[in-house]
Structures are given as C-alpha cells and as structure tokens.
Design a protein around this motif. Structure first.
Motif, PDB file in Angstrom:
ATOM      1  N   MET A   1       0.849  -1.175   0.000  1.00  0.00           N
ATOM      2  CA  MET A   1       0.000   0.000   0.000  1.00  0.00           C
ATOM      3  C   MET A   1       0.892   1.236   0.000  1.00  0.00           C
ATOM      4  O   MET A   1       1.845   1.311   0.757  1.00  0.00           O
ATOM      5  N   GLU A   2       0.579   2.186  -0.834  1.00  0.00           N
ATOM      6  CA  GLU A   2       1.431   3.369  -0.902  1.00  0.00           C
ATOM      7  C   GLU A   2       1.083   4.372   0.185  1.00  0.00           C
ATOM      8  O   GLU A   2      -0.061   4.510   0.594  1.00  0.00           O
ATOM      9  N   ARG A   3       2.101   5.016   0.667  1.00  0.00           N
ATOM     10  CA  ARG A   3       1.910   6.082   1.649  1.00  0.00           C
ATOM     11  C   ARG A   3       1.383   7.309   0.924  1.00  0.00           C
ATOM     12  O   ARG A   3       1.683   7.528  -0.239  1.00  0.00           O
ATOM     13  N   ILE A   4       0.609   8.092   1.615  1.00  0.00           N
ATOM     14  CA  ILE A   4       0.050   9.290   0.997  1.00  0.00           C
ATOM     15  C   ILE A   4       0.512  10.512   1.777  1.00  0.00           C
ATOM     16  O   ILE A   4       0.912  10.416   2.929  1.00  0.00           O
ATOM     17  N   ASP A   5       0.471  11.637   1.120  1.00  0.00           N
ATOM     18  CA  ASP A   5       0.869  12.881   1.761  1.00  0.00           C
ATOM     19  C   ASP A   5      -0.163  13.282   2.799  1.00  0.00           C
ATOM     20  O   ASP A   5      -1.368  13.114   2.603  1.00  0.00           O
ATOM     21  N   LYS A   6       0.329  13.823   3.880  1.00  0.00           N
ATOM     22  CA  LYS A   6      -0.569  14.317   4.915  1.00  0.00           C
ATOM     23  C   LYS A   6      -1.161  15.635   4.454  1.00  0.00           C
ATOM     24  O   LYS A   6      -0.584  16.346   3.643  1.00  0.00           O
ATOM     25  N   ARG A   7      -2.342  15.938   4.990  1.00  0.00           N
ATOM     26  CA  ARG A   7      -3.038  17.169   4.620  1.00  0.00           C
ATOM     27  C   ARG A   7      -3.175  18.076   5.829  1.00  0.00           C
ATOM     28  O   ARG A   7      -3.516  17.619   6.908  1.00  0.00           O
ATOM     29  N   GLY A   8      -2.987  19.345   5.595  1.00  0.00           N
ATOM     30  CA  GLY A   8      -3.322  20.363   6.585  1.00  0.00           C
ATOM     31  C   GLY A   8      -2.833  20.058   7.984  1.00  0.00           C
ATOM     32  O   GLY A   8      -1.649  19.981   8.249  1.00  0.00           O
ATOM     33  N   CYS A   9      -3.764  19.863   8.881  1.00  0.00           N
ATOM     34  CA  CYS A   9      -3.474  19.659  10.297  1.00  0.00           C
ATOM     35  C   CYS A   9      -3.194  18.211  10.644  1.00  0.00           C
ATOM     36  O   CYS A   9      -2.908  17.895  11.792  1.00  0.00           O
ATOM     37  N   ASP A  10      -3.327  17.313   9.674  1.00  0.00           N
ATOM     38  CA  ASP A  10      -3.055  15.897   9.903  1.00  0.00           C
ATOM     39  C   ASP A  10      -4.140  15.222  10.739  1.00  0.00           C
ATOM     40  O   ASP A  10      -3.883  14.264  11.448  1.00  0.00           O
ATOM     41  N   HIS A  11      -5.373  15.738  10.673  1.00  0.00           N
ATOM     42  CA  HIS A  11      -6.479  15.136  11.404  1.00  0.00           C
ATOM     43  C   HIS A  11      -7.054  13.960  10.620  1.00  0.00           C
ATOM     44  O   HIS A  11      -6.997  13.936   9.391  1.00  0.00           O
ATOM     45  N   ILE A  12      -7.655  13.018  11.357  1.00  0.00           N
ATOM     46  CA  ILE A  12      -8.433  11.941  10.766  1.00  0.00           C
ATOM     47  C   ILE A  12      -9.865  12.140  11.254  1.00  0.00           C
ATOM     48  O   ILE A  12     -10.120  12.162  12.468  1.00  0.00           O
ATOM     49  N   PHE A  13     -10.791  12.316  10.315  1.00  0.00           N
ATOM     50  CA  PHE A  13     -12.196  12.529  10.633  1.00  0.00           C
ATOM     51  C   PHE A  13     -12.962  11.239  10.374  1.00  0.00           C
ATOM     52  O   PHE A  13     -12.872  10.674   9.289  1.00  0.00           O
ATOM     53  N   PHE A  14     -13.717  10.792  11.376  1.00  0.00           N
ATOM     54  CA  PHE A  14     -14.548   9.604  11.229  1.00  0.00           C
ATOM     55  C   PHE A  14     -15.976  10.057  10.974  1.00  0.00           C
ATOM     56  O   PHE A  14     -16.563  10.778  11.790  1.00  0.00           O
ATOM     57  N   ILE A  15     -16.504   9.652   9.805  1.00  0.00           N
ATOM     58  CA  ILE A  15     -17.860  10.034   9.427  1.00  0.00           C
ATOM     59  C   ILE A  15     -18.695   8.770   9.241  1.00  0.00           C
ATOM     60  O   ILE A  15     -18.168   7.690   8.993  1.00  0.00           O
ATOM     61  N   GLY A  16     -20.002   8.932   9.356  1.00  0.00           N
ATOM     62  CA  GLY A  16     -20.916   7.820   9.188  1.00  0.00           C
ATOM     63  C   GLY A  16     -22.191   8.095   9.952  1.00  0.00           C
ATOM     64  O   GLY A  16     -22.317   9.105  10.661  1.00  0.00           O
ATOM     65  N   PHE A  17     -23.131   7.192   9.818  1.00  0.00           N
ATOM     66  CA  PHE A  17     -24.447   7.389  10.407  1.00  0.00           C
ATOM     67  C   PHE A  17     -24.415   7.172  11.917  1.00  0.00           C
ATOM     68  O   PHE A  17     -23.436   6.684  12.490  1.00  0.00           O
ATOM     69  N   LEU A  18     -25.507   7.542  12.558  1.00  0.00           N
ATOM     70  CA  LEU A  18     -25.686   7.330  13.989  1.00  0.00           C
ATOM     71  C   LEU A  18     -25.401   5.874  14.329  1.00  0.00           C
ATOM     72  O   LEU A  18     -25.838   4.968  13.626  1.00  0.00           O
ATOM     73  N   GLY A  19     -24.685   5.651  15.411  1.00  0.00           N
ATOM     74  CA  GLY A  19     -24.441   4.294  15.865  1.00  0.00           C
ATOM     75  C   GLY A  19     -23.370   3.535  15.105  1.00  0.00           C
ATOM     76  O   GLY A  19     -23.199   2.336  15.322  1.00  0.00           O
ATOM     77  N   ALA A  20     -22.630   4.208  14.221  1.00  0.00           N
ATOM     78  CA  ALA A  20     -21.585   3.519  13.456  1.00  0.00           C
ATOM     79  C   ALA A  20     -20.350   3.208  14.303  1.00  0.00           C
ATOM     80  O   ALA A  20     -19.502   2.430  13.890  1.00  0.00           O
TER      81      ALA A  20
END
Length: 177
Positions: A1-20
């Motif tokens: 798997m290739e490494r990717i460039d970090k963006r901005g503040c280097d945050h990871i955002f978890f998104i998804g529906f209620l209860g995910a």
C-alpha cells in the motif's frame, strides 16, 4: 500500500451514520496510538452549554449545523487529532471542504441494522425519530458520506474489534497514524 501525503493539520475525521461507532473508534485508536481524540457533538455541547437534543429543539437543525461548522473551523489550530463527527456533518458542504483541508475522512459504512443495534437511547439522538425515519435519513446521507470519504470501511456485521483493526491497518499502511 502506498503512503500518501498528509493534509493540513493531519487530522483523521470519522464520518458515518448514527451508531456507526465513530466516537468509540476515535477514543480507542487515540489510546492505542497516543493521539488526542475529540467529538464534534460534545464540542458543540460544551461551547453552547446544552445537549445536542436541546440545541435541535431550541434553535433547530440549521443553527446547529452553523455551530458544527464553527467547531470544525476551530480545529485548524490543533494537530493530529482523531475526530468523531456527528452523523449529519456531511449535510453542510463547507464542513466537507474543511475536513479535506485539515486531513482525511474515514467513512464507517453500515446499514440501518448496524445503527439500530448500537443506538441505546434514541432520546439523545435528535436525528433519530423512528426506525423508518432513520432508514430514510441513512439513504439520503449515504451519497454524501461516499462523496466525502477518502477511505471507506465496511462495518456491516463486523465486531467493533474487527473494525478497529481494519481502520488502524488502513491508516498505518498509508502513514497516517
């Protein structure tokens, strides 16, 4: 798997529906990898001194979404956070832009059964009016989640431990944790 460039503040955002499981995942990965985690709904609650349910009832969803955007904007001064996002954060295009400026979005893709299994108290979830309403809402939001996601993890029928390992592996392989 290739490494990717970090963006901005280097945050990871978890998104998804209620209860995910976004909040639990952010908290657990934070503990495992010594990174701070935050929850956008809890941040709005602290800033406003009211629960999300009370904010929806008092000000309505449009005003809540503005508060949510302000919280995201405030994360620009932070670094390397694991961010659990409220289920409706993708309803505002500006929020999607902000998340992509500051880091990467991981979509926890489940179905209504996954959500219903995890939601213990529907009275604390203003988006959850009934199982039928939730099913319509998840179908409305699914294209928004998919469009917003840099990475998607299928959580259908998986244990929380399996999801945690899958997300950790995905992020580690790309140099994001």
């Amino acid at each position: 798997m290739e490494r990717i460039d970090k963006r901005g503040c280097d945050h990871i955002f978890f998104i998804g529906f209620l209860g995910a499981g976004k909040s639990t995942l952010a908290r657990n990965l934070g503990g495992m990898f010594h990174r701070r985690f935050v929850d956008t709904d809890r941040m709005v609650e602290r800033q406003q001194g009211m629960s999300v349910t009370d904010l929806f009832a008092t000000y309505g969803e449009p005003e809540f979404r503005i508060m949510e955007t302000r919280v995201l904007e405030g994360l620009r001064s932070e670094r390397s956070l694991l961010v659990s996002c409220g289920g409706g954060i993708v309803e505002t295009a500006r929020n999607i832009d902000l998340m992509h400026e500051m880091g990467y979005c991981v979509y926890l893709d489940g179905d209504i059964d996954d959500s219903l299994r995890q939601i213990r108290r529907s009275d604390t979830r203003p988006d959850f009016r009934s199982a039928e309403h939730a099913a319509r809402l998840i179908e409305h939001r699914r294209p928004l989640y998919r469009k917003s996601a840099d990475f998607t993890v299928d959580i259908r029928g998986k244990s929380f431990l399996d999801v945690s390992y899958a997300v950790a592996e995905l992020l580690l392989e790309r140099g994001l944790l």
